[in-house]
Scaffold this active site. Structure first.
Site, mmCIF file in Angstrom:
data_model
loop_
_atom_site.group_PDB
_atom_site.id
_atom_site.type_symbol
_atom_site.label_atom_id
_atom_site.label_comp_id
_atom_site.label_asym_id
_atom_site.label_seq_id
_atom_site.Cartn_x
_atom_site.Cartn_y
_atom_site.Cartn_z
ATOM 1 N N ASP A 250 -1.788 -19.827 -24.082
ATOM 2 C CA ASP A 250 -1.684 -18.693 -23.165
ATOM 3 C C ASP A 250 -1.218 -17.429 -23.882
ATOM 4 O O ASP A 250 -1.149 -16.362 -23.269
ATOM 5 C CB ASP A 250 -0.745 -19.012 -22.001
ATOM 6 C CG ASP A 250 0.612 -19.519 -22.457
ATOM 7 O OD1 ASP A 250 0.670 -20.639 -22.988
ATOM 8 O OD2 ASP A 250 1.615 -18.800 -22.304
ATOM 9 N N ASP A 260 1.549 -10.693 -26.930
ATOM 10 C CA ASP A 260 2.756 -11.362 -26.434
ATOM 11 C C ASP A 260 3.782 -11.619 -27.534
ATOM 12 O O ASP A 260 3.988 -12.749 -27.966
ATOM 13 C CB ASP A 260 2.395 -12.670 -25.729
ATOM 14 C CG ASP A 260 1.646 -12.431 -24.427
ATOM 15 O OD1 ASP A 260 1.636 -11.288 -23.944
ATOM 16 O OD2 ASP A 260 1.063 -13.377 -23.894
#
Length: 486
Positions: A250, A260
């Protein structure tokens, strides 16, 4: 262009079914204020700098002001976290605002969503500063990455543990895509995987692989190109000693970019098996494991795409990943060392392989070593390198072999050094620098945040006031481990 003249598009909402996102408004922070904004990214979206210094701009980031065409939403996705599949994750603290000038804008730290699980939907000041600065540092090093347009702070209390209260912040992030491998995993487990994966893949191709839109094998070729992009990305990470820290599916982009940022780190003193994330007790995401994990994640994507593409073809192309990665890594390392791969490829390969061991044995700051190498005016004098090794004996033999290879190169030394200087920055953003900026910011002093942003964006330039940041990381701050909340 004025803030109110910006016009967003939200094509994702028209491309997939409503079950794959949540429409919502941000939960605003209390007493929000501007900490910093990024002029370079303002230029790309054609936003006037003065607009960034207004209350409206802070309200825009804080979710109190919605611009033309924007429909705020959060996306659902799944993911393998430290190898374990989690069927439902999603934007637990991020809200997508839409796209403008090919940049998809997203706020991080904007409050609870349907996908927050046990979280509070908030981001704290320290992690927000880290992501804001590292995004631009990576971009300046030509490493594919998300960007950051601005960061706001607040007097809003955020609880991190029973006895920890921090201040909330929001980063306005920008990306070529926020779709992840985990997004495809979620769609592959939906009630109609073929239909939903087709919609998702078509959206990704229209946004990031437009040249494939009319290709009859577009889903397979999208995957092939992502394999190529990811192999190059990981090579660039490793060449500059970068560790992501949490390479869950993810956290892996389908556009082959870095996304991220949590417990990331640029290598201080080289350790092949270094783990920058102390949550990663097994070393799954160690420096050396990054190519293996990237390939594993791509295999997960291939499995998800098997509903709409030939799995055997995908798997067969994925088998080229390590050769693609190695080729890109060696090409970039040759450039950092000032070697011509066409003149003595095998000898260069041997030099590079041995160098990694020598760096570890010699205890010299990784990126500082390359910078010193690019500044050697006399090719017989490597004293500057040896003086910065804690154990120089290990480096001496390697240098002698390196000099013999350089003799095969017809380029003048000054030309070679000039070319090396284009890929060996004087400044690399290290965790101890960020910790200094965070400490100041927690005392309402944001000057160093903005100074580090300038250094991050101009790593090859001189920054006389911060000359100390160009040197080796002080040993007491070297190879700091961070947590996922970082």
């Amino acid at each position: 262009m004025k803030l109110d003249e910006l016009e967003f598009q939200t094509k994702y909402l028209d491309s997939v079914d409503k079950e794959f996102y949540q429409l919502l408004d941000a939960t605003a922070l209390d007493d929000a204020f501007l900490i910093s904004y990024n002029k370079k990214l303002c230029d790309e979206i054609e936003l006037d700098y003065k607009e960034c210094e207004t209350k409206d701009f802070v309200d825009f980031i804080n979710g109190k002001k919605v611009l033309k065409g924007s429909i705020p939403y959060s996306m659902v996705y799944a993911g393998h976290q430290f190898g374990q599949f989690v069927p439902k994750l999603g934007d637990g603290r991020a809200i997508n605002l839409g796209s403008i000038k090919s940049w998809h804008l997203q706020t991080k730290g904007s409050g609870l969503t349907n996908y927050s699980r046990q979280g509070d939907g908030r981001a704290v000041l320290r992690s927000s500063i880290r992501e804001y600065i590292i995004s631009e540092a990576m971009y300046a090093l030509n490493i594919p990455t998300t960007r950051a347009l601005a960061i706001i702070g607040s007097d809003h209390d955020v609880y991190r543990g029973p006895f920890e209260i921090e201040k909330g912040a929001v980063v306005l992030r920008a990306s070529s895509s926020w779709i992840r491998i985990g997004t495809f995993e979620f769609f592959a487990r939906s009630e109609d995987p073929k239909k939903n994966l087709t919609s998702l893949a078509d959206f990704v191709i229209s946004e990031n692989y437009k040249h494939l839109e009319n290709d009859k094998n577009k889903y397979e070729k999208f995957f092939y190109e992502l394999v190529d992009k990811t192999a190059l990305l990981i090579a660039k990470w490793q060449v500059y000693g970068f560790m992501h820290g949490v390479m869950n599916t993810d956290n892996m982009s389908v556009d082959g970019i870095s996304i991220d940022y949590g417990p990331f780190s640029f290598m201080d003193y080289f350790e092949k098996h270094y783990i920058c994330n102390h949550t990663d007790v097994e070393g799954r995401y160690s420096y050396n494991n990054q190519p293996y994990i990237a390939k594993w994640n791509l295999f997960v994507l291939a499995d998800s795409l098997s509903f709409i593409a030939n799995f055997e073809n995908l798997k067969q192309y994925l088998d080229t990943f390590f050769s693609l990665h190695e080729r890109a890594y060696l090409e970039l390392m040759n450039k950092r060392l000032g070697l011509d791969i066409n003149l003595s490829g095998d000898r260069n390969l041997d030099l590079i392989i041995r160098l990694l061991k020598v760096l570890e044995e010699s205890k010299i700051d990784y990126n500082f070593f390359f910078y010193l190498l690019s500044k050697i005016e006399n090719p017989d004098d490597f004293a500057s390198v040896l003086d910065n090794c804690i154990y120089p004996e290990h480096m001496k033999k390697w240098i002698e072999d390196y000099k013999r290879v350089l003799l095969l190169d017809p380029r003048p030394n000054n030309q070679r050094c000039e070319e090396m200087s284009r890929v060996n920055p004087k400044y690399i953003i290290k965790n101890y620098m960020l910790e200094e900026a965070i400490k100041d910011a927690q005392n309402d002093d944001f000057k160093l945040v903005n100074d580090l942003l300038n250094i991050a964006q101009n790593p090859f330039s001189e920054h006389k006031e911060f000359e100390r940041y160009s040197k080796a990381t002080p040993l007491k701050y070297a190879n700091i481990k961070l947590s996922c909340s970082s």
